[in-house]
Motif scaffolding. Structure first.
Motif, PDB file in Angstrom:
ATOM      1  N   ILE A   1       6.355  46.112  44.088  1.00  0.00           N
ATOM      2  CA  ILE A   1       6.078  44.947  44.930  1.00  0.00           C
ATOM      3  C   ILE A   1       7.229  43.960  44.786  1.00  0.00           C
TER       4      ILE A   1
ATOM      5  N   TYR B   1      -8.379  43.301  51.307  1.00  0.00           N
ATOM      6  CA  TYR B   1      -8.243  42.995  49.878  1.00  0.00           C
ATOM      7  C   TYR B   1      -8.458  41.512  49.646  1.00  0.00           C
TER       8      TYR B   1
ATOM      9  N   THR C   1       1.682  49.441  42.364  1.00  0.00           N
ATOM     10  CA  THR C   1       2.346  48.191  41.986  1.00  0.00           C
ATOM     11  C   THR C   1       3.414  48.378  40.923  1.00  0.00           C
TER      12      THR C   1
ATOM     13  N   CYS D   1      -2.229  39.611  40.191  1.00  0.00           N
ATOM     14  CA  CYS D   1      -2.465  39.572  41.642  1.00  0.00           C
ATOM     15  C   CYS D   1      -1.136  39.535  42.396  1.00  0.00           C
ATOM     16  N   GLU D   2      -0.231  40.437  42.056  1.00  0.00           N
ATOM     17  CA  GLU D   2       1.069  40.470  42.732  1.00  0.00           C
ATOM     18  C   GLU D   2       0.927  40.835  44.204  1.00  0.00           C
ATOM     19  N   VAL D   3       0.016  41.753  44.517  1.00  0.00           N
ATOM     20  CA  VAL D   3      -0.168  42.137  45.910  1.00  0.00           C
ATOM     21  C   VAL D   3      -0.723  40.969  46.713  1.00  0.00           C
TER      22      VAL D   3
ATOM     23  N   ASP E   1      -8.280  42.677  41.088  1.00  0.00           N
ATOM     24  CA  ASP E   1      -6.851  42.410  40.988  1.00  0.00           C
ATOM     25  C   ASP E   1      -6.078  43.667  41.349  1.00  0.00           C
ATOM     26  N   ASP E   2      -4.825  43.723  40.927  1.00  0.00           N
ATOM     27  CA  ASP E   2      -3.975  44.856  41.290  1.00  0.00           C
ATOM     28  C   ASP E   2      -4.505  46.185  40.763  1.00  0.00           C
TER      29      ASP E   2
ATOM     30  N   ASP F   1      -0.128  50.928  37.135  1.00  0.00           N
ATOM     31  CA  ASP F   1      -0.811  49.838  37.840  1.00  0.00           C
ATOM     32  C   ASP F   1      -1.561  48.899  36.900  1.00  0.00           C
TER      33      ASP F   1
ATOM     34  N   PRO G   1      -8.288  39.015  46.449  1.00  0.00           N
ATOM     35  CA  PRO G   1      -7.946  38.911  45.019  1.00  0.00           C
ATOM     36  C   PRO G   1      -8.985  38.096  44.258  1.00  0.00           C
TER      37      PRO G   1
END
Length: 753
Positions: A634, A467, A573, A489-491, A433-434, A690, A469
């Motif tokens: 983000i 990447y 993030t 998992c914002e990215v 994840d992030d 993060d 997720p």
């Protein structure tokens, strides 16, 4: 009937991009995989698939369905690389379709131009794209095409379950066992023959003849085919008929070893595209990633010249790369002391030992790597221009010059980086994840600082980040005991909004990988997860060439204890703070009294530069009482795509009324790039970076946050300032260097405006 079935599959795949597909979430990403597997099972359908894809691509361009174009282009090119033979008429249609897309904005024209150039090479030398891909991915020896590629999968064992890690490890190992250098050479020979000769190629006879040959003969014919294809791939070197005639000679020579009647025409059978070289690593040490890259570009030195490798890595702070190498520790040349000896070398080139004498080296297994090399007394330092070219080549993107620039970068920058020739390409795939991306940002910043001091990997290696997720079943973070998958998992969510093809093929693995890892290993179902996981990772690494560049932010933390040195960190993030509980009884009593009068929280002084489109510096300051704040890097919406931080401060408002004092919490939001926060009453607070509890700092009383600067820019600016002490603005080469450090993550489309 076949064409109608393929058309139905392609249009179902396109409807999935619209978000109206009624299929279950767990089936997303399977449509592309099943389409390509159908081609692998029956290679003769390749022409039908290409014809259908070209029609849909032309329809998408006419109807302005631009979100269909890039998925169709990638599917078209991937099918074309694996196709055994394509007619001239179909070649022309595919090439014309790519040329028509050059009038569209980025990234459509960027990808179309890249594929049009590849098609031109493939038209001049059929089978060239397949050959180059297999040679580089399998690291086959070829002087005409000496490029090497490797996929490194890094997973954080603290973020993924043991079942997922074990499933990925077993899948990657099984994929590597199923292929060998001999098999890959045979695939290249057969595919080149089929692509150039078409129906005139005796595929079954070639396969049987190559299977009976010793390894030396297979390698000989492999080198002959590579030479023929590479020479034809050069612009205007040979005609298509001459290339086909040359391969026909090799074709007949290979079949000459078979008995009469065994080389009957069996039609085009197609050759599978081998899985790339993939290694799976549990990311347990911070420097583990760069150690693996160092060993990737120096495989021969690991056992032959460890002293030379140690001397080179000492200068870059990477001596520990060879510390765990057992073969180096047991090798005789590792145990030799570095004493000064009297030199008897005359200094004349002709007095050097003959090649026969040079082969008598302690590392006799690989004499070509252990030959005597003359070392100069003074090592030439690279010029300023060469250093800048190398450092710019290692930068993530065009950098930050204006606050109003978009956060996503449309592609790699042009300039000196495009002129550097690197023979190694490392594709690093991050799973998690992030939090794993935050860890990558920290490692990437450390590596860029090391490369700025002295370039080691940058001149030798192309580096790409990917990447995927993946979230555990019950994720938890520092501030939220049960954080949702979307928050962690914002990215990945952001990349899915920016690139629908990434959303369809990669974000779907977030829910699929945990299920595949826990599936029972029955004989009928065991093959499907293996093929699917390795194929998706390989497809993503091969076709995901457009980077999305994210700004890294630097934070400097000052602690309550004056003797403690400030900590410098980076985050990708978010940054989150909250009030720290008092430790001593006396301090706790004073805190309770303060909270009774002024409410919960601590008094903060905030100074920041407001982010505006006009790029006019506007310094603001405010004092407030707060229980914590959250900085998000983000954007939550594509409309909020400015390269800035969104800071949300929870302010405590005191209200006096007839019934007494009352306190209420109000969320204040601001946008900035640079912000300084200080605790007025010296009460400490806790900082988490993060969303990772492992990156938590306590007893913080002040912090400074700003965009992370590219280390090469800082170095060159320092050099410039020494020569011009009175100039405060960027002058000379500094004006043209990337200013901000950006982390590039590859997707299929990059930026879709």
């Amino acid at each position: 009937e076949v064409e109608s079935d393929i058309l139905r599959r392609v249009r179902t795949l396109l409807r999935e991009l619209d978000g109206h597909h009624p299929a279950c979430q767990c089936d997303r990403g399977m449509l592309r995989w099943t389409l390509h597997k159908k081609i692998d099972q029956n290679p003769s359908n390749s022409s039908v698939v290409l014809r259908v894809l070209v029609k849909e691509l032309e329809r998408a361009e006419r109807g302005d369905f631009r979100h269909y174009i890039i998925p169709l282009l990638h599917t078209l090119m991937y099918t074309l690389i694996k196709a055994p033979c394509i007619s001239d008429e179909l070649w022309g249609r595919v090439y014309d379709s790519c040329k028509k897309l050059l009038t569209l904005p980025r990234p459509f024209c960027t990808i179309a131009l890249d594929y049009a150039a590849r098609l031109k090479i493939e038209r001049a030398a059929p089978g060239a794209l397949y050959q180059r891909m297999v040679i580089s991915e399998q690291s086959l020896k070829s002087n005409l095409y000496p490029y090497q590629e490797k996929i490194f999968i890094f997973a954080d064992p603290e973020l993924l379950s043991e079942a997922i890690c074990q499933a990925l490890l077993s899948d990657t190992e099984a994929a590597q066992v199923a292929q060998s250098p001999r098999a890959c050479m045979c695939h290249i020979i057969i595919h080149a023959m089929e692509a150039a000769l078409g129906e005139g190629c005796a595929s079954s006879g070639l396969k049987a003849s190559l299977e009976d040959m010793p390894m030396g003969e297979v390698e000989h014919w492999f080198q002959q085919v590579v030479a023929a294809v590479e020479s034809a791939g050069q612009e205007g070197s040979t005609e298509h008929s001459q290339h086909a005639a040359r391969l026909e000679e090799i074709h007949q020579a290979v079949l000459s070893s078979l008995q009469a009647g065994n080389a009957a025409m069996g039609g085009l059978q197609g050759t599978p595209l081998p899985n790339p070289t993939i290694s799976f690593h549990l990311w347990t040490e911070d420097e583990q990633l760069w150690k693996e890259l160092g060993l990737f570009i120096r495989p021969g030195w690991q056992s032959c010249q460890p002293d030379c490798l140690g001397q080179e890595l000492d200068a870059f702070g990477m001596q520990d790369i060879i510390s765990g190498c057992e073969c180096c520790q047991q090798s005789q040349c590792c145990q030799q002391s570095r004493f000064s000896v009297l030199s008897t070398d005359s200094g004349i080139e002709r007095d050097l030992p003959l090649p026969a004498e040079e082969s008598l080296s302690p590392c006799g297994t690989e004499p070509e790597h252990c030959r005597l090399h003359r070392k100069g007394g003074i090592k030439k330092k690279p010029s300023a221009l060469e250093s800048v070219a190398f450092l710019q080549a290692g930068c993530a993107g065009p950098g930050l010059k204006l606050p109003g620039k978009l956060q996503r970068s449309p592609g790699p920058p042009l300039g000196p980086a495009a002129q550097l020739q690197r023979l190694h390409t490392a594709r690093i795939v991050l799973l998690g994840d992030d939090r794993v991306l935050g860890r990558l940002a920290r490692a990437y910043h450390s590596w860029r600082k090391r490369e700025t001091r002295r370039a080691f990997l940058t001149p030798r290696l192309n580096l790409h980040f990917y990447y995927i997720p993946v979230v555990a079943e019950q994720p938890s973070t520092w501030d939220h005991p049960a954080t949702s998958q979307e928050e962690l998992c914002e990215v990945g969510t952001y990349l899915g909004r920016a690139d629908p093809w990434y959303e369809s093929n990669i974000n779907s693995l977030c829910h699929m990988l945990p299920k595949l890892a826990t599936m029972p290993s029955s004989p009928s179902k065991h093959l499907v997860p293996d093929l699917f996981i390795t194929d998706v990772i390989a497809y993503y690494a091969r076709m995901g060439t457009q980077p999305v560049c994210f700004q890294l932010y630097a934070v400097k933390l000052f602690f309550r204890d004056p003797a403690q040195e400030p900590a410098e960190e980076v985050f990708l993030t978010e940054l989150r703070t909250r009030v720290q509980d008092s430790s001593s009884p006396g301090e706790l009593s004073l805190t309770k009294k303060k909270m009774t009068l002024d409410g919960p929280g601590i008094d903060l002084t905030v100074r920041y530069r407001k982010a505006v489109l006009s790029d006019r510096a506007k310094e603001l300051a405010l004092s407030l009482r707060s229980t914590g704040l959250l900085m998000k890097a983000i954007p939550a919406d594509q409309a909020e795509d400015l390269m800035c931080l969104k800071v949300t401060i929870t302010e405590i408002i005191r209200t006096n009324n007839l019934s007494g004092r009352s306190f209420s919490a109000v969320a204040n939001s601001l946008r900035t790039q640079t912000i300084n926060i200080r605790s007025t009453e010296q009460r400490p607070f806790t900082v988490c970076l993060d969303k990772d509890s492992r990156r938590t700092y306590r007893n913080v009383i002040s912090m400074e946050v700003s965009p992370c600067l590219e280390p090469s820019y800082c170095l060159q600016r320092t050099r410039t300032m020494k020569s011009s002490l009175h100039d405060t603005e960027d002058v000379g080469l500094v004006k043209y260097m990337p200013k901000s450090l950006l982390l590039p993550i590859n997707t299929f489309a990059g930026v879709i405006q």
